[in-house]
Design a protein around this motif. Structure first.
Motif, PDB file in Angstrom:
ATOM      1  N   ASN A 161      30.544  81.575  90.966  1.00  0.00           N
ATOM      2  CA  ASN A 161      30.018  80.316  91.498  1.00  0.00           C
ATOM      3  C   ASN A 161      30.798  79.118  90.973  1.00  0.00           C
ATOM      4  O   ASN A 161      30.716  78.038  91.545  1.00  0.00           O
ATOM      5  N   GLY A 162      31.490  79.300  89.862  1.00  0.00           N
ATOM      6  CA  GLY A 162      32.277  78.219  89.284  1.00  0.00           C
ATOM      7  C   GLY A 162      31.491  77.239  88.442  1.00  0.00           C
ATOM      8  O   GLY A 162      32.009  76.231  88.010  1.00  0.00           O
ATOM      9  N   TRP A 163      30.232  77.538  88.176  1.00  0.00           N
ATOM     10  CA  TRP A 163      29.398  76.617  87.400  1.00  0.00           C
ATOM     11  C   TRP A 163      29.794  76.619  85.937  1.00  0.00           C
ATOM     12  O   TRP A 163      30.338  77.585  85.418  1.00  0.00           O
ATOM     13  N   LEU A 164      29.466  75.534  85.269  1.00  0.00           N
ATOM     14  CA  LEU A 164      29.703  75.389  83.836  1.00  0.00           C
ATOM     15  C   LEU A 164      28.370  75.414  83.106  1.00  0.00           C
ATOM     16  O   LEU A 164      27.360  75.030  83.676  1.00  0.00           O
ATOM     17  N   PRO A 165      28.368  75.854  81.872  1.00  0.00           N
ATOM     18  CA  PRO A 165      29.473  76.302  81.060  1.00  0.00           C
ATOM     19  C   PRO A 165      29.791  77.781  81.269  1.00  0.00           C
ATOM     20  O   PRO A 165      28.940  78.550  81.697  1.00  0.00           O
TER      21      PRO A 165
ATOM     22  N   LYS B  43      32.978  70.244  87.172  1.00  0.00           N
ATOM     23  CA  LYS B  43      31.701  70.613  87.766  1.00  0.00           C
ATOM     24  C   LYS B  43      31.672  70.265  89.251  1.00  0.00           C
ATOM     25  O   LYS B  43      30.867  70.778  89.994  1.00  0.00           O
ATOM     26  N   ASP B  44      32.593  69.421  89.671  1.00  0.00           N
ATOM     27  CA  ASP B  44      32.759  69.076  91.078  1.00  0.00           C
ATOM     28  C   ASP B  44      33.313  70.295  91.823  1.00  0.00           C
ATOM     29  O   ASP B  44      34.429  70.736  91.569  1.00  0.00           O
ATOM     30  N   ARG B  45      32.534  70.837  92.733  1.00  0.00           N
ATOM     31  CA  ARG B  45      32.927  72.067  93.446  1.00  0.00           C
ATOM     32  C   ARG B  45      34.135  71.898  94.360  1.00  0.00           C
ATOM     33  O   ARG B  45      34.722  72.872  94.786  1.00  0.00           O
ATOM     34  N   SER B  46      34.507  70.658  94.676  1.00  0.00           N
ATOM     35  CA  SER B  46      35.653  70.451  95.560  1.00  0.00           C
ATOM     36  C   SER B  46      36.985  70.542  94.807  1.00  0.00           C
ATOM     37  O   SER B  46      38.041  70.567  95.430  1.00  0.00           O
ATOM     38  N   LYS B  47      36.936  70.617  93.473  1.00  0.00           N
ATOM     39  CA  LYS B  47      38.157  70.689  92.674  1.00  0.00           C
ATOM     40  C   LYS B  47      38.418  72.129  92.228  1.00  0.00           C
ATOM     41  O   LYS B  47      37.489  72.908  92.043  1.00  0.00           O
ATOM     42  N   PRO B  48      39.697  72.479  92.041  1.00  0.00           N
ATOM     43  CA  PRO B  48      40.025  73.847  91.622  1.00  0.00           C
ATOM     44  C   PRO B  48      39.550  74.135  90.199  1.00  0.00           C
ATOM     45  O   PRO B  48      39.515  73.237  89.360  1.00  0.00           O
ATOM     46  N   ARG B  49      39.214  75.397  89.957  1.00  0.00           N
ATOM     47  CA  ARG B  49      38.741  75.826  88.644  1.00  0.00           C
ATOM     48  C   ARG B  49      39.617  76.947  88.127  1.00  0.00           C
ATOM     49  O   ARG B  49      40.192  77.697  88.921  1.00  0.00           O
ATOM     50  N   PRO B  50      39.698  77.097  86.792  1.00  0.00           N
ATOM     51  CA  PRO B  50      40.522  78.163  86.227  1.00  0.00           C
ATOM     52  C   PRO B  50      40.075  79.548  86.706  1.00  0.00           C
ATOM     53  O   PRO B  50      38.875  79.831  86.816  1.00  0.00           O
ATOM     54  N   ALA B  51      41.045  80.407  86.962  1.00  0.00           N
ATOM     55  CA  ALA B  51      40.755  81.757  87.470  1.00  0.00           C
ATOM     56  C   ALA B  51      39.851  82.539  86.529  1.00  0.00           C
ATOM     57  O   ALA B  51      38.929  83.230  86.977  1.00  0.00           O
ATOM     58  N   GLN B  52      40.083  82.456  85.211  1.00  0.00           N
ATOM     59  CA  GLN B  52      39.263  83.209  84.251  1.00  0.00           C
ATOM     60  C   GLN B  52      37.804  82.760  84.322  1.00  0.00           C
ATOM     61  O   GLN B  52      36.901  83.574  84.189  1.00  0.00           O
ATOM     62  N   GLN B  53      37.570  81.488  84.526  1.00  0.00           N
ATOM     63  CA  GLN B  53      36.205  80.979  84.677  1.00  0.00           C
ATOM     64  C   GLN B  53      35.541  81.627  85.888  1.00  0.00           C
ATOM     65  O   GLN B  53      34.391  82.036  85.828  1.00  0.00           O
ATOM     66  N   LEU B  54      36.274  81.732  86.978  1.00  0.00           N
ATOM     67  CA  LEU B  54      35.709  82.292  88.211  1.00  0.00           C
ATOM     68  C   LEU B  54      35.490  83.801  88.116  1.00  0.00           C
ATOM     69  O   LEU B  54      34.618  84.344  88.798  1.00  0.00           O
ATOM     70  N   ILE B  55      36.250  84.483  87.266  1.00  0.00           N
ATOM     71  CA  ILE B  55      36.013  85.914  87.055  1.00  0.00           C
ATOM     72  C   ILE B  55      34.654  86.119  86.396  1.00  0.00           C
ATOM     73  O   ILE B  55      33.900  87.003  86.792  1.00  0.00           O
ATOM     74  N   ILE B  56      34.331  85.298  85.420  1.00  0.00           N
ATOM     75  CA  ILE B  56      33.052  85.414  84.704  1.00  0.00           C
ATOM     76  C   ILE B  56      31.910  84.890  85.568  1.00  0.00           C
ATOM     77  O   ILE B  56      30.839  85.471  85.625  1.00  0.00           O
TER      78      ILE B  56
ATOM     79  N   TYR C 187      34.810  76.800  78.864  1.00  0.00           N
ATOM     80  CA  TYR C 187      35.213  76.096  80.083  1.00  0.00           C
ATOM     81  C   TYR C 187      34.271  74.912  80.221  1.00  0.00           C
ATOM     82  O   TYR C 187      33.051  75.074  80.255  1.00  0.00           O
ATOM     83  N   TYR C 188      34.858  73.729  80.317  1.00  0.00           N
ATOM     84  CA  TYR C 188      34.141  72.508  79.986  1.00  0.00           C
ATOM     85  C   TYR C 188      34.522  71.354  80.904  1.00  0.00           C
ATOM     86  O   TYR C 188      35.678  71.229  81.310  1.00  0.00           O
ATOM     87  N   ASP C 189      33.542  70.531  81.190  1.00  0.00           N
ATOM     88  CA  ASP C 189      33.762  69.240  81.830  1.00  0.00           C
ATOM     89  C   ASP C 189      32.785  68.276  81.161  1.00  0.00           C
ATOM     90  O   ASP C 189      31.629  68.653  80.887  1.00  0.00           O
ATOM     91  N   GLU C 190      33.247  67.074  80.896  1.00  0.00           N
ATOM     92  CA  GLU C 190      32.352  66.088  80.283  1.00  0.00           C
ATOM     93  C   GLU C 190      31.140  65.845  81.169  1.00  0.00           C
ATOM     94  O   GLU C 190      31.218  65.939  82.391  1.00  0.00           O
ATOM     95  N   ARG C 191      30.047  65.563  80.542  1.00  0.00           N
ATOM     96  CA  ARG C 191      28.776  65.298  81.227  1.00  0.00           C
ATOM     97  C   ARG C 191      28.286  66.490  82.035  1.00  0.00           C
ATOM     98  O   ARG C 191      27.650  66.332  83.074  1.00  0.00           O
ATOM     99  N   SER C 192      28.628  67.682  81.568  1.00  0.00           N
ATOM    100  CA  SER C 192      28.134  68.898  82.213  1.00  0.00           C
ATOM    101  C   SER C 192      27.258  69.651  81.207  1.00  0.00           C
ATOM    102  O   SER C 192      27.178  69.282  80.029  1.00  0.00           O
ATOM    103  N   ALA C 193      26.645  70.715  81.656  1.00  0.00           N
ATOM    104  CA  ALA C 193      25.819  71.539  80.780  1.00  0.00           C
ATOM    105  C   ALA C 193      26.634  72.153  79.646  1.00  0.00           C
ATOM    106  O   ALA C 193      26.066  72.577  78.637  1.00  0.00           O
ATOM    107  N   ALA C 194      27.950  72.179  79.790  1.00  0.00           N
ATOM    108  CA  ALA C 194      28.806  72.725  78.734  1.00  0.00           C
ATOM    109  C   ALA C 194      28.711  71.910  77.445  1.00  0.00           C
ATOM    110  O   ALA C 194      29.007  72.427  76.368  1.00  0.00           O
ATOM    111  N   GLU C 195      28.282  70.676  77.549  1.00  0.00           N
ATOM    112  CA  GLU C 195      28.165  69.839  76.346  1.00  0.00           C
ATOM    113  C   GLU C 195      27.178  70.436  75.344  1.00  0.00           C
ATOM    114  O   GLU C 195      27.410  70.394  74.137  1.00  0.00           O
TER     115      GLU C 195
END
Length: 124
Positions: A67-71, A51-64, A23-31
């Motif tokens: 907090n919704g943080w990446l990676p 990585k912007d908390r105001s935007k929706p995130r995939p459900a599987q990411q939120l299960i793990i 689960y990835y966003d450019e310019r995030s720790a996922a890089e």
């Protein structure tokens, strides 16, 4: 059996044909995790997230990681988050890539110290 063998035996196995999902966003720790996956040469899929908390995130990411943080890295019904932890996991799981000192090698302490410094101080 030594400690290293015990640790490597514990690591979850990526089954044949199975693929990591990052689960990835450019310019995030996922890089950082993406670079390690590329260097190791294992198959993986990038799953767009934010990585912007105001935007929706995939459900599987939120299960793990609720907090919704990446990676977030998933495989075989399990997963993990935190950049440094994920890098350590991958480097230990694939020692043949020679991306990090093994747990019983002298340089391991400096490797961990530097990686965690970067993760806690430099990375945004």
């Amino acid at each position: 059996m030594d400690i290293l063998t015990s640790w490597l035996d514990w690591l979850p196995v990526l089954e044949t044909g199975e693929m990591y999902k990052l689960y990835y966003d450019e310019r995030s720790a996922a890089e950082g995790v993406r670079v390690i996956l590329e260097e190791i040469g294992v198959p993986y899929e990038l799953v767009a997230s934010y990585k912007d908390r105001s935007k929706p995130r995939p459900a599987q990411q939120l299960i793990i990681n609720p907090n919704g943080w990446l990676p977030v890295l998933t495989w075989g019904g399990t997963g993990m988050y935190e950049c440094a932890a994920t890098i350590i996991f991958l480097c230990d799981k694939y020692p043949e890539a020679k991306l990090a000192p093994l747990p019983n090698e002298a340089d391991r302490a400096l490797y961990l110290q530097t990686l965690l410094y970067f993760s806690n101080s430099v990375q945004t």
